[in-house]
Design a protein around this motif. Structure first.
Motif, short mmCIF file in Angstrom:
data_model
loop_
_atom_site.label_atom_id
_atom_site.label_comp_id
_atom_site.label_asym_id
_atom_site.label_seq_id
_atom_site.Cartn_x
_atom_site.Cartn_y
_atom_site.Cartn_z
N TYR A 248 0.94 -1.24 0.07
CA TYR A 248 -0.17 0.03 0.19
C TYR A 248 0.85 1.46 -0.07
O TYR A 248 0.57 2.34 -0.73
CB TYR A 248 -0.92 0.22 1.21
CG TYR A 248 -1.94 -0.91 1.03
CD1 TYR A 248 -3.18 -0.59 -0.11
CD2 TYR A 248 -2.47 -2.01 2.16
CE1 TYR A 248 -4.16 -1.46 -0.14
CE2 TYR A 248 -3.54 -2.55 1.78
CZ TYR A 248 -4.42 -2.36 0.83
OH TYR A 248 -5.71 -3.22 0.72
N LEU A 251 2.42 1.75 -3.45
CA LEU A 251 1.54 2.21 -4.54
C LEU A 251 1.34 3.72 -4.15
O LEU A 251 0.83 4.45 -5.25
CB LEU A 251 0.29 1.46 -4.53
CG LEU A 251 0.47 -0.14 -4.90
CD1 LEU A 251 -0.82 -0.89 -5.00
CD2 LEU A 251 1.19 -0.20 -6.36
N THR A 255 1.88 6.55 -6.77
CA THR A 255 0.57 7.46 -7.39
C THR A 255 1.17 8.92 -6.93
O THR A 255 0.79 9.66 -7.98
CB THR A 255 -0.48 7.04 -6.18
OG1 THR A 255 -0.73 5.83 -6.78
CG2 THR A 255 -1.66 8.05 -7.10
N GLU A 296 -4.48 -5.87 -4.86
CA GLU A 296 -4.21 -4.37 -4.81
C GLU A 296 -3.50 -3.82 -6.09
O GLU A 296 -3.92 -2.55 -6.40
CB GLU A 296 -3.35 -4.11 -3.50
CG GLU A 296 -4.05 -4.51 -2.34
CD GLU A 296 -4.15 -6.13 -1.92
OE1 GLU A 296 -4.79 -6.61 -1.13
OE2 GLU A 296 -3.39 -6.88 -2.75
N TRP A 300 -5.02 -1.09 -8.64
CA TRP A 300 -4.28 0.16 -8.77
C TRP A 300 -3.98 0.40 -10.11
O TRP A 300 -3.98 1.70 -10.71
CB TRP A 300 -2.93 -0.03 -8.10
CG TRP A 300 -2.01 1.44 -8.25
CD1 TRP A 300 -2.43 2.45 -7.49
CD2 TRP A 300 -0.90 1.39 -8.93
NE1 TRP A 300 -1.15 3.44 -7.76
CE2 TRP A 300 -0.46 2.75 -8.73
CE3 TRP A 300 -0.19 0.54 -9.71
CZ2 TRP A 300 1.00 3.42 -9.35
CZ3 TRP A 300 0.94 1.08 -10.26
CH2 TRP A 300 1.45 2.15 -9.97
N GLU A 303 -7.08 1.86 -11.77
CA GLU A 303 -7.47 3.50 -11.34
C GLU A 303 -6.39 4.24 -12.07
O GLU A 303 -6.79 5.53 -12.32
CB GLU A 303 -7.14 3.33 -9.76
CG GLU A 303 -7.52 4.76 -9.05
CD GLU A 303 -9.07 4.97 -9.44
OE1 GLU A 303 -9.58 6.06 -9.34
OE2 GLU A 303 -9.86 3.89 -9.66
N CYS A 304 -5.18 3.94 -12.25
CA CYS A 304 -4.16 4.64 -12.96
C CYS A 304 -4.66 5.05 -14.22
O CYS A 304 -4.50 6.37 -14.87
CB CYS A 304 -2.97 4.22 -12.75
SG CYS A 304 -1.97 4.30 -11.21
#
Length: 504
Positions: A248, A251, A255, A296, A300, A303-304
């Motif tokens: 987490y 990432l 981000t 996860e 991710w 979402e990116c």
């Protein structure tokens, strides 16, 4: 009235008590001017000489100009991006700054580059020249299939040239934007590709499976991903009982780093390419028992893509990853898919006659008739061509030898858990229709199809008429890959299996 000087200008009278304040004010002004004048115009020292000229050219290109560097190879990328770091927030962590610097300055490539010429896994006597029309064709197909906001899965038969084209794509895109190329076979210490040409690898797989139960291997995936983005935290891994806590954080840091690189900086978002993504799946299910933080990471990626922080391209070899990816939340309707096909046969024949013949001994050179015979059997498959040019038998003898090898492999390794009746049903459907939509198959037939694809008897092909509505996760599991069908690997394999069926 105020006193005046001899030229009529009023004379300023200073009180002795005001003098210290005046001197202090003047000193402050001088100090501010000195500090402002020494402030650099950028985060880097100003260039001089040739560097100044080169920097000015790059700046024109980066801001939409059309300047050209004399003597430079234009290539597909028409502009070179200026590797300048953004202005960080004062409170930003060192890890985020390091990731941004890594993305901007290095355009990191994780793993070995594919050489310009095609080589066999072992030392070969003959090195094939590059099949340029094939590479350009595959590059065009990949670029056309990528849609904004949607991850792309690229697949294709072994030997078609995916690896070379993918490396070329990475190299070209790295000239215009940050690129991260994660080769999972390297990061996970697995083998890339795999085919019937490699022989029996069951012993290798069993030994490898034993090592995958170790604690360190559970974190190979997240370490490979983090390292590809330039993450340097040595504490990444099993630090405490919560395995996902570090992922987490990784990432989150990546981000934050990506938000310092808005798409407008390069014209499009940074590119993430993950090769051999099939290594993360078994029977179309993520290998959670082997690698941690998979859910996860894939959430991710999606979402990116949605936020245009990254463009994501997956590539699978040996096994199709389509059904596995479309089982993941959000991927059932957002994943784009491209199954690569080679160029037409006439271009392959021309390649054999004009490019391959000059590197072959006289007794092995292709005539137009022999070139047609090779293409009729193997198409433009570079693995079969490499095998042929590195032995001394005639083409006719080589074809007979390959048929015998495939027949022996078929009898020794297929059906591998399925009865012969199931195999005959699959072959009969292929003989009648030339292709199979896996939505029509039972679960045991789907498993056999996977084995046949892995052994290079069948290959995946993108369906010409894909369903209007993407399949649900349940449909993806049942269909073993919505949006794709299986066809013969090549005409030679079709002959082998039809003969096996008729003689059985």
């Amino acid at each position: 009235m105020a006193a005046r000087s001899s030229i009529g200008v009023p004379r300023i009278r200073l009180e002795p008590a005001h003098v210290p304040y005046l001197i202090g004010g003047c000193a402050c002004v001088v100090l501010l001017l000195a500090v402002w004048g020494s402030r650099p115009s950028s985060s880097q020292p100003p260039p001089s000489g040739a560097n100044a000229k080169r920097k000015s050219v790059k700046e024109q290109v980066a801001f939409g100009g059309t300047a050209e560097v004399p003597g430079a190879d234009p290539g597909p990328p028409t502009a070179e991006v200026v590797p300048s770091l953004p202005a960080f927030d004062d409170y930003e962590s060192k890890e985020v700054r390091r990731i941004v610097s890594h993305l901007v300055n290095s355009q990191h490539t994780a793993g070995l580059k594919v050489p310009a010429a095609v080589r066999t896994p072992t030392v070969a006597r003959t090195v094939l020249p590059e099949f340029v029309p094939q590479r350009l064709h595959l590059l065009k197909e990949i670029r056309a299939a990528k849609r904004p906001g949607m991850p792309l899965l690229v697949e294709g038969a072994p030997g078609i040239g995916k690896a070379h084209s993918l490396q070329t794509l990475v190299d070209e895109e790295a000239g215009v934007r940050p690129v991260v190329f994660l080769q999972l076979a390297t990061g996970l210490h697995k083998r890339h590709g795999g085919s019937a040409l490699d022989g029996d690898s069951d012993a290798e797989d069993e030994a490898d499976d034993m090592t995958l139960t170790s604690v360190s291997s559970e974190h190979m995936w997240q370490k490979a991903l983090a390292t590809a983005f330039g993450y340097k935290n040595r504490r990444l891994g099993p630090v405490d009982d919560d395995e996902d806590e570090d992922m987490y954080q990784v990432l989150s840091d990546i981000t934050k780093a990506l938000r310092y690189l808005p798409p407008g900086s390069y014209g499009k978002p940074p590119l993430l390419v993950i090769d051999d993504v099939q290594l993360l799946f078994s029977n179309h299910i993520l290998l959670h028992e082997r690698y941690s933080s998979l859910d996860e990471a894939f959430a991710w990626f999606l979402e990116c893509e949605r936020e245009q922080l990254l463009e994501v391209i997956f590539c699978s070899s040996e096994k199709s990853a389509l059904a596995g990816l479309r089982r993941l939340k959000g991927y059932d309707w957002t994943l784009s898919y491209k199954c690569l096909e080679g160029v037409n046969d006439s271009l392959v024949v021309d390649y054999l006659l004009t490019a391959v013949n000059p590197v072959l001994p006289d007794e092995q050179k292709f005539t137009p008739e022999l070139a047609d015979l090779f293409v009729q059997n193997f198409g433009g498959n570079m693995m079969e061509l490499t095998c042929f040019v590195n032995q001394r038998a005639s083409l006719e003898a080589f074809i007979d030898e390959r048929e015998n090898e495939h027949t022996i492999f078929l009898s020794n390794h297929i059906p591998h858990g399925a009865d012969e009746t199931t195999l005959r049903d699959v072959v009969l459907q292929m003989m009648m229709a030339g292709s199979i939509n896996t939505e029509q198959l039972e679960h045991d037939q789907c498993q056999l199809i996977d084995r046949l694809v892995e052994a290079n008897f069948l290959r995946w092909r993108e369906t010409k008429n894909s369903p209007g509505n993407p399949a649900s996760m349940e449909e993806s599991w049942t269909s073993n890959g919505a949006g794709a069908e299986v066809v013969w690997f090549n005409n030679h394999i079709q002959t082998v299996l039809q003969r096996w069926f008729n003689e059985g």
